[in-house]
Write an enzyme that holds these catalytic residues in place. Structure first.
Site, PDB file in Angstrom:
ATOM      1  N   CYS A 120     -22.146  -8.631   0.525  1.00  0.00           N
ATOM      2  CA  CYS A 120     -22.022  -8.949   1.860  1.00  0.00           C
ATOM      3  C   CYS A 120     -20.818  -9.395   2.647  1.00  0.00           C
ATOM      4  O   CYS A 120     -21.082  -9.267   4.040  1.00  0.00           O
ATOM      5  CB  CYS A 120     -23.035 -10.384   2.068  1.00  0.00           C
ATOM      6  SG  CYS A 120     -24.644 -10.053   1.045  1.00  0.00           S
ATOM      7  N   HIS A 172       4.604  -9.930   2.774  1.00  0.00           N
ATOM      8  CA  HIS A 172       3.578 -10.955   3.354  1.00  0.00           C
ATOM      9  C   HIS A 172       2.926 -11.860   2.677  1.00  0.00           C
ATOM     10  O   HIS A 172       2.055 -12.518   3.159  1.00  0.00           O
ATOM     11  CB  HIS A 172       2.640 -10.035   4.387  1.00  0.00           C
ATOM     12  CG  HIS A 172       1.280  -9.547   3.427  1.00  0.00           C
ATOM     13  ND1 HIS A 172       1.629  -8.487   2.582  1.00  0.00           N
ATOM     14  CD2 HIS A 172       0.079  -9.633   3.588  1.00  0.00           C
ATOM     15  CE1 HIS A 172       0.237  -8.132   2.032  1.00  0.00           C
ATOM     16  NE2 HIS A 172      -0.562  -9.078   2.710  1.00  0.00           N
ATOM     17  N   THR A 178       0.748  -1.085  -0.052  1.00  0.00           N
ATOM     18  CA  THR A 178       0.015   0.049  -0.026  1.00  0.00           C
ATOM     19  C   THR A 178       0.992   1.359  -0.011  1.00  0.00           C
ATOM     20  O   THR A 178       0.678   2.246  -0.901  1.00  0.00           O
ATOM     21  CB  THR A 178      -0.931   0.047   1.064  1.00  0.00           C
ATOM     22  OG1 THR A 178      -1.982  -1.224   1.056  1.00  0.00           O
ATOM     23  CG2 THR A 178      -1.893   1.186   1.258  1.00  0.00           C
TER      24      THR A 178
END
Lengths: 387, 211
Positions: free
Chosen positions: A325, A205, A75
């Site tokens: 959802c 990671h 990020t």
């Protein structure tokens, strides 16, 4: 997590003990930071360890030592690449950036943040398999364009882009090219001596390395603004105390992710896809061959992904879905919608991603479990009863 | 870390009660759509004399919250009269489930709406609507509250995309503040019609989108 079959290795991976072993000395003994190299011996040792790790990272990409900087993860790397180029060239050259609709959030929201500052961003459509069309990219480039950011591989559907062709196209037009290789590095080879890419985002990671460590390849002389303020670390591009155990661990993780292992994962993955496509009304999302070797993404019609996940969890399997959802924003996967899928296809999509600690027999077990779960949920679904 | 769902929700999710279809149902309803991610169908078998719900079944395409709420409302409604069942609230259903995560509210409201719509369907089919009140803008607005805006998972009224409602000579005109080529336009149009069509004095529905 010992007792579950973890098939969400595109979200996080288990740390390899061998990675932890090489990190330990820099956590307990040589815990100094490289910045202290002129003050005392442990600082020099720390600097040496950081340089060695940097050298191995650079080598894995075909780069030189000064072209690789460590960050806190992908990020941050993508933020630095995109906002850094915008800072360096926004005033001088132009304020137009090109990316795709199916990028990961770090790229998409960096682009959106720049839009708010008055930059123009073109979000390229992709085809039904998730590929960027080169002609479309070519015609999107304007004299104002300063950066093209196209991922090397998609986080959800695993589709690989033709990074080499895109890089050459950008080079021809004198536009910088950033690729987010978070999900492909180092399993899908990328050599910057052969491919004229300027910026590459990578992370530790997802390859059994530590969390909180990433990197950015920055081709020599690429104009890049310092986006975060602080000290002079990482060639004055990324301030902050160096994460030396993290850097050392990242380099080890890269070494352990061998082509042989990647080939094994691909074999396991291929068998899973074959099994899952035997479930009626199932469909592969993404490209059948040009895809990440450890990724399978299948949509099952008439069922909703969160329910599939919970049932699989009860049976001891961990996977992921593009269903609204399941997301915190209640938005269906922008990737499945981006490849022209409807909401039902997004809600019924299930992603399986393999890693080192998956066993060959996991395939049979998960295929059996999912077949049962889908059947059960279809029984209670009002959809597809006339099939 | 506790699961976002209560033990009771998980129990109903794992073993939903009264699941399936009643082939010769006296009434049924379908609420929601695949586009909004949740859909529930409710089937009723009603005793004509006592107007008691003899049998009720449901089907669900949706998340755990939707499945569990479908299951609990069938339990709550079974054996009750239509009048009693009509008054089962989402709050009661949610409490019977030991609470639901706030983000999942809309998926569970859908199941309660499903029960009410099935009862309404019975009453409309069996001439039990005692007096035919003329359809007002308020009635339309109430029905539009049951149409999801799939962009955000909340209803059209709450997301403020209903620009205007007009009623004249049995023609209902609904103006929606979304472009006509919007990815959900067709879906929204269809759902609006579905909800308004059963009203006794509505002959035609026109859904207009902005340019």
């Amino acid at each position: 997590m010992e007792d579950i079959v973890y098939l969400d290795n595109a979200a996080a991976t288990r740390l390899d003990e061998r990675v932890l072993e090489v990190m330990k000395p820099y956590l307990f003994d040589t815990y100094a930071v490289a910045t202290s190299q002129f003050g005392y011996l442990p600082g020099i040792e720390a600097k040496d360890a950081l340089d060695a790790a940097r050298g191995r990272m650079a080598a894995a990409l075909g780069a030189t030592l000064e072209e690789f900087i460590f960050t806190s993860g992908s990020t941050e790397s993508s933020n630095l690449a995109i906002k850094g180029v915008a800072m360096a060239l926004g005033e001088k050259k132009g304020r137009h950036i090109i990316t795709t609709r199916i990028e990961d959030f770090a790229v998409l929201y960096s682009a959106r943040a720049l839009e708010k500052q008055g930059f123009q961003v073109t979000y390229l459509d992709v085809d039904k398999l998730g590929r960027v069309d080169l002609d479309r990219l070519r015609s999107a480039i304007t004299p104002e364009t300063i950066l093209v950011s196209v991922q090397a591989a998609n986080q959800e559907i695993g589709t690989l882009q033709d990074v080499a062709a895109i890089a050459e196209l950008c080079q021809e037009h004198g536009v910088l090219f950033h690729t987010d290789a978070t999900h492909s590095f180092p399993r899908v080879p990328l050599d910057v001596r052969q491919v004229p890419v300027d910026l590459v985002t990578v992370t530790a990671h997802l390859i059994h390395g530590p969390k909180g460590v990433g990197g950015l390849y920055v081709r020599k002389d690429t104009p890049l603004g310092k986006w975060m303020d602080g000290g002079f670390q990482e060639f004055n591009l990324r301030p902050g105390s160096e994460n030396i155990p993290g850097a050392v661990g990242f380099a080890k993780a890269v070494e352990l992710a061998t082509p042989e292992e990647t080939a094994r994962l691909q074999g396991v993955r291929d068998r899973l896809i074959e099994r899952l496509l035997q479930v009626p009304y199932s469909q592969l999302n993404g490209h059948p061959t040009l895809r990440l070797p450890h990724n399978a993404n299948i949509s099952f019609r008439f069922v909703e992904g969160e329910s599939v996940l919970l049932h699989l969890d009860m049976r001891g399997f961990a996977v992921s879905t593009g269903s609204a959802c399941f997301s915190r924003s209640l938005e269906a996967s922008h990737v499945i919608l981006g490849i022209g899928g409807n909401h039902e296809r997004a809600h019924g999509s299930v992603r399986f991603t393999f890693g080192r600690f998956n066993k060959d027999e996991d395939v049979g077990a998960v295929a059996e479990a999912i077949t049962e779960v889908i059947e059960r949920l279809r029984e209670i679904s009002p959809l597809g009863k006339d099939r | 870390m506790p699961l976002p769902y209560s033990e009771k929700v998980m129990e109903h999710f794992r073993q939903p009660r009264n699941v399936g279809r009643i082939e010769d149902a006296d009434a049924k309803s379908i609420e929601g759509s695949p586009a909004c991610g949740d859909m529930v169908a409710v089937y009723l078998k009603v005793d004509r004399e006592s107007l008691r719900i003899d049998d009720i079944k449901f089907e669900s395409y949706g998340c755990a919250s939707n499945i569990a709420t479908g299951s609990i409302i069938t339990e709550l409604a079974k054996g009750k009269t239509l009048e009693e069942a009509k008054h089962i609230t989402w709050k009661q259903a949610s409490e019977a489930l030991g609470g639901l995560p706030p983000i999942k509210t809309h998926c569970s409201i859908l199941a309660v709406d499903g029960l009410r719509a099935a009862i309404e369907n019975y009453e409309e089919r069996h001439g039990l609507i005692r007096e035919h009140k003329p359809t007002t803008i308020e009635v339309i607005r109430k029905r539009l509250k049951r149409v999801m805006n799939p962009m955000v998972g909340l209803d059209l009224v709450r997301t403020k995309v209903v620009k205007d409602i007009e009623i004249a000579d049995g023609v209902v005109r609904v103006a929606i503040d979304l472009p006509a080529d919007h990815q959900f336009a067709a879906n929204i149009r269809e759902e609006i019609s579905e909800k308004i069509q059963p009203l006794w004095d509505v002959q035609k529905i026109v859904v207009e989108f902005t340019e």
